[in-house]
Write a protein that holds these residues in place. Structure first.
Motif, PDB file in Angstrom:
ATOM      1  N   PRO A  28      14.979  -2.077 -10.923  1.00 64.15           N
ATOM      2  CA  PRO A  28      14.789  -0.634 -11.119  1.00 64.15           C
ATOM      3  C   PRO A  28      13.477  -0.304 -11.833  1.00 64.15           C
ATOM      4  CG  PRO A  28      16.780  -1.374 -12.270  1.00 64.15           C
ATOM      5  CD  PRO A  28      16.223  -2.541 -11.529  1.00 64.15           C
ATOM      6  N   VAL A  29      13.042  -1.172 -12.750  1.00 61.44           N
ATOM      7  CA  VAL A  29      11.768  -0.932 -13.438  1.00 61.44           C
ATOM      8  C   VAL A  29      10.619  -0.993 -12.430  1.00 61.44           C
ATOM      9  CG1 VAL A  29      10.125  -1.882 -15.118  1.00 61.44           C
ATOM     10  CG2 VAL A  29      12.557  -1.696 -15.705  1.00 61.44           C
ATOM     11  N   LEU A  30      10.643  -1.998 -11.570  1.00 58.83           N
ATOM     12  CA  LEU A  30       9.593  -2.121 -10.554  1.00 58.83           C
ATOM     13  C   LEU A  30       9.582  -0.916  -9.621  1.00 58.83           C
ATOM     14  CD1 LEU A  30       9.996  -5.914  -9.762  1.00 58.83           C
ATOM     15  CD2 LEU A  30       8.043  -4.822 -10.902  1.00 58.83           C
ATOM     16  N   ALA A  31      10.749  -0.466  -9.219  1.00 59.36           N
ATOM     17  CA  ALA A  31      10.835   0.709  -8.342  1.00 59.36           C
ATOM     18  C   ALA A  31      10.309   1.943  -9.052  1.00 59.36           C
ATOM     19  CB  ALA A  31      12.271   0.912  -7.878  1.00 59.36           C
ATOM     20  N   ASP A  32      10.702   2.126 -10.308  1.00 61.32           N
ATOM     21  CA  ASP A  32      10.261   3.306 -11.054  1.00 61.32           C
ATOM     22  C   ASP A  32       8.753   3.293 -11.290  1.00 61.32           C
ATOM     23  OD1 ASP A  32      12.873   4.151 -11.131  1.00 61.32           O
ATOM     24  OD2 ASP A  32      13.205   3.589 -13.234  1.00 61.32           O
ATOM     25  N   ALA A  33       8.185   2.113 -11.485  1.00 65.44           N
ATOM     26  CA  ALA A  33       6.742   2.009 -11.722  1.00 65.44           C
ATOM     27  C   ALA A  33       5.931   2.436 -10.501  1.00 65.44           C
ATOM     28  CB  ALA A  33       6.375   0.585 -12.123  1.00 65.44           C
ATOM     29  N   GLN A  34       6.573   2.467  -9.337  1.00 61.14           N
ATOM     30  CA  GLN A  34       5.890   2.873  -8.116  1.00 61.14           C
ATOM     31  C   GLN A  34       6.196   4.326  -7.732  1.00 61.14           C
ATOM     32  OE1 GLN A  34       5.965  -0.380  -5.110  1.00 61.14           O
ATOM     33  NE2 GLN A  34       7.099  -1.446  -6.712  1.00 61.14           N
ATOM     34  N   ALA A  35       6.822   5.058  -8.641  1.00 57.35           N
ATOM     35  CA  ALA A  35       7.170   6.449  -8.372  1.00 57.35           C
ATOM     36  C   ALA A  35       5.907   7.284  -8.161  1.00 57.35           C
ATOM     37  CB  ALA A  35       7.979   7.015  -9.528  1.00 57.35           C
ATOM     38  N   PRO A  36       6.000   8.308  -7.340  1.00 49.82           N
ATOM     39  CA  PRO A  36       4.820   9.133  -7.050  1.00 49.82           C
ATOM     40  C   PRO A  36       4.120   9.696  -8.291  1.00 49.82           C
ATOM     41  CG  PRO A  36       6.592   9.659  -5.539  1.00 49.82           C
ATOM     42  CD  PRO A  36       7.163   8.717  -6.555  1.00 49.82           C
ATOM     43  N   HIS A  37       4.877  10.086  -9.315  1.00 48.45           N
ATOM     44  CA  HIS A  37       4.229  10.684 -10.491  1.00 48.45           C
ATOM     45  C   HIS A  37       3.467   9.667 -11.344  1.00 48.45           C
ATOM     46  CE1 HIS A  37       7.976   9.298 -12.369  1.00 48.45           C
ATOM     47  NE2 HIS A  37       7.367   9.401 -13.525  1.00 48.45           N
ATOM     48  N   LEU A  38       3.594   8.384 -11.028  1.00 50.55           N
ATOM     49  CA  LEU A  38       2.865   7.352 -11.769  1.00 50.55           C
ATOM     50  C   LEU A  38       1.750   6.720 -10.941  1.00 50.55           C
ATOM     51  CD1 LEU A  38       5.829   5.528 -13.567  1.00 50.55           C
ATOM     52  CD2 LEU A  38       4.276   7.243 -14.520  1.00 50.55           C
ATOM     53  N   ARG A  39       1.600   7.112  -9.701  1.00 49.11           N
ATOM     54  CA  ARG A  39       0.614   6.466  -8.811  1.00 49.11           C
ATOM     55  C   ARG A  39      -0.826   6.653  -9.246  1.00 49.11           C
ATOM     56  NH1 ARG A  39       3.682   7.617  -3.376  1.00 49.11           N
ATOM     57  NH2 ARG A  39       5.058   5.809  -3.454  1.00 49.11           N
ATOM     58  N   HIS A  40      -1.112   7.719  -9.989  1.00 52.52           N
ATOM     59  CA  HIS A  40      -2.488   7.954 -10.432  1.00 52.52           C
ATOM     60  C   HIS A  40      -2.875   7.085 -11.624  1.00 52.52           C
ATOM     61  CE1 HIS A  40      -0.214  10.444 -13.236  1.00 52.52           C
ATOM     62  NE2 HIS A  40      -1.278  10.420 -14.023  1.00 52.52           N
ATOM     63  N   MET A  41      -1.898   6.383 -12.188  1.00 48.95           N
ATOM     64  CA  MET A  41      -2.153   5.545 -13.370  1.00 48.95           C
ATOM     65  C   MET A  41      -2.411   4.103 -12.961  1.00 48.95           C
ATOM     66  SD  MET A  41       0.724   6.866 -15.962  1.00 48.95           S
ATOM     67  CE  MET A  41       0.681   8.536 -16.575  1.00 48.95           C
ATOM     68  N   PRO A  42      -3.137   3.370 -13.790  1.00 51.45           N
ATOM     69  CA  PRO A  42      -3.300   1.941 -13.519  1.00 51.45           C
ATOM     70  C   PRO A  42      -1.927   1.267 -13.477  1.00 51.45           C
ATOM     71  CG  PRO A  42      -4.801   2.652 -15.253  1.00 51.45           C
ATOM     72  CD  PRO A  42      -3.872   3.797 -14.986  1.00 51.45           C
ATOM     73  N   PRO A  43      -1.778   0.225 -12.670  1.00 52.58           N
ATOM     74  CA  PRO A  43      -0.478  -0.441 -12.539  1.00 52.58           C
ATOM     75  C   PRO A  43       0.147  -0.866 -13.873  1.00 52.58           C
ATOM     76  CG  PRO A  43      -1.963  -1.249 -10.865  1.00 52.58           C
ATOM     77  CD  PRO A  43      -2.778  -0.375 -11.776  1.00 52.58           C
ATOM     78  N   SER A  44      -0.646  -1.371 -14.793  1.00 49.76           N
ATOM     79  CA  SER A  44      -0.086  -1.831 -16.061  1.00 49.76           C
ATOM     80  C   SER A  44       0.483  -0.673 -16.885  1.00 49.76           C
ATOM     81  CB  SER A  44      -1.126  -2.599 -16.873  1.00 49.76           C
ATOM     82  OG  SER A  44      -2.219  -1.761 -17.183  1.00 49.76           O
ATOM     83  N   ILE A  45      -0.155   0.472 -16.848  1.00 46.90           N
ATOM     84  CA  ILE A  45       0.346   1.633 -17.594  1.00 46.90           C
ATOM     85  C   ILE A  45       1.592   2.192 -16.916  1.00 46.90           C
ATOM     86  CG2 ILE A  45      -0.177   4.007 -18.306  1.00 46.90           C
ATOM     87  CD1 ILE A  45      -3.085   3.042 -18.728  1.00 46.90           C
ATOM     88  N   ALA A  46       1.573   2.276 -15.593  1.00 51.09           N
ATOM     89  CA  ALA A  46       2.750   2.752 -14.859  1.00 51.09           C
ATOM     90  C   ALA A  46       3.944   1.848 -15.142  1.00 51.09           C
ATOM     91  CB  ALA A  46       2.454   2.803 -13.362  1.00 51.09           C
ATOM     92  N   LEU A  47       3.704   0.539 -15.171  1.00 47.09           N
ATOM     93  CA  LEU A  47       4.788  -0.400 -15.441  1.00 47.09           C
ATOM     94  C   LEU A  47       5.311  -0.211 -16.855  1.00 47.09           C
ATOM     95  CD1 LEU A  47       5.676  -3.370 -16.738  1.00 47.09           C
ATOM     96  CD2 LEU A  47       6.532  -2.735 -14.475  1.00 47.09           C
ATOM     97  N   TRP A  48       4.431  -0.087 -17.838  1.00 46.01           N
ATOM     98  CA  TRP A  48       4.867   0.077 -19.218  1.00 46.01           C
ATOM     99  C   TRP A  48       5.716   1.345 -19.373  1.00 46.01           C
ATOM    100  CZ3 TRP A  48       6.043  -2.433 -23.307  1.00 46.01           C
ATOM    101  CH2 TRP A  48       6.212  -1.790 -24.528  1.00 46.01           C
ATOM    102  N   LEU A  49       5.270   2.441 -18.798  1.00 45.82           N
ATOM    103  CA  LEU A  49       6.033   3.690 -18.895  1.00 45.82           C
ATOM    104  C   LEU A  49       7.396   3.544 -18.227  1.00 45.82           C
ATOM    105  CD1 LEU A  49       3.251   6.356 -18.276  1.00 45.82           C
ATOM    106  CD2 LEU A  49       4.347   5.750 -20.453  1.00 45.82           C
TER     107      LEU A  49
END
Length: 106
Positions: A28-49
């Motif tokens: 679920p964390v991996l799926a959430d990190a790929q959510a549309p509202h996080l796509r503008h962020m670097p992968p590491s920041i999207a993953l952390w959030l």
């Protein structure tokens, strides 16, 4: 490993940030990190959030506190120790500070 470059970078970030995360939590964390509202962020920041939000909702009393009428900031404050304990158990390379928890996304 298949997937896009971004998906691979997100998986790599998860292995670095929380190497002992259980599979049931990792997916679920991996799926959430790929959510549309996080796509503008670097992968590491999207993953952390996504990681912090998942732990907040799945491994702390945050949602119960909200249901009891606590404001978001107060619920986050009271859930902070449980969030950091879970991250530590997963071998996290960093913890959530009170300041960070006030501004991070749900």
């Amino acid at each position: 490993m298949s997937g896009t470059r971004r998906q691979k970078e997100i998986r790599k970030a998860l292995r670095l940030f929380a190497p002992r995360i259980p599979y049931a939590d990792a997916e679920p964390v991996l799926a959430d990190a790929q959510a549309p509202h996080l796509r503008h962020m670097p992968p590491s920041i999207a993953l952390w959030l996504a990681l912090v939000a998942h732990v907040r909702h799945a491994h702390s009393d945050y949602d119960a506190l909200l249901d009891e009428g606590y404001e978001h900031d107060a619920a986050r404050f009271f859930a902070l120790d449980a969030i950091n304990e879970t991250l530590l158990a997963w071998g996290a390379t960093r913890q959530v500070s009170a300041d960070e928890e006030e501004i991070s996304e749900d």
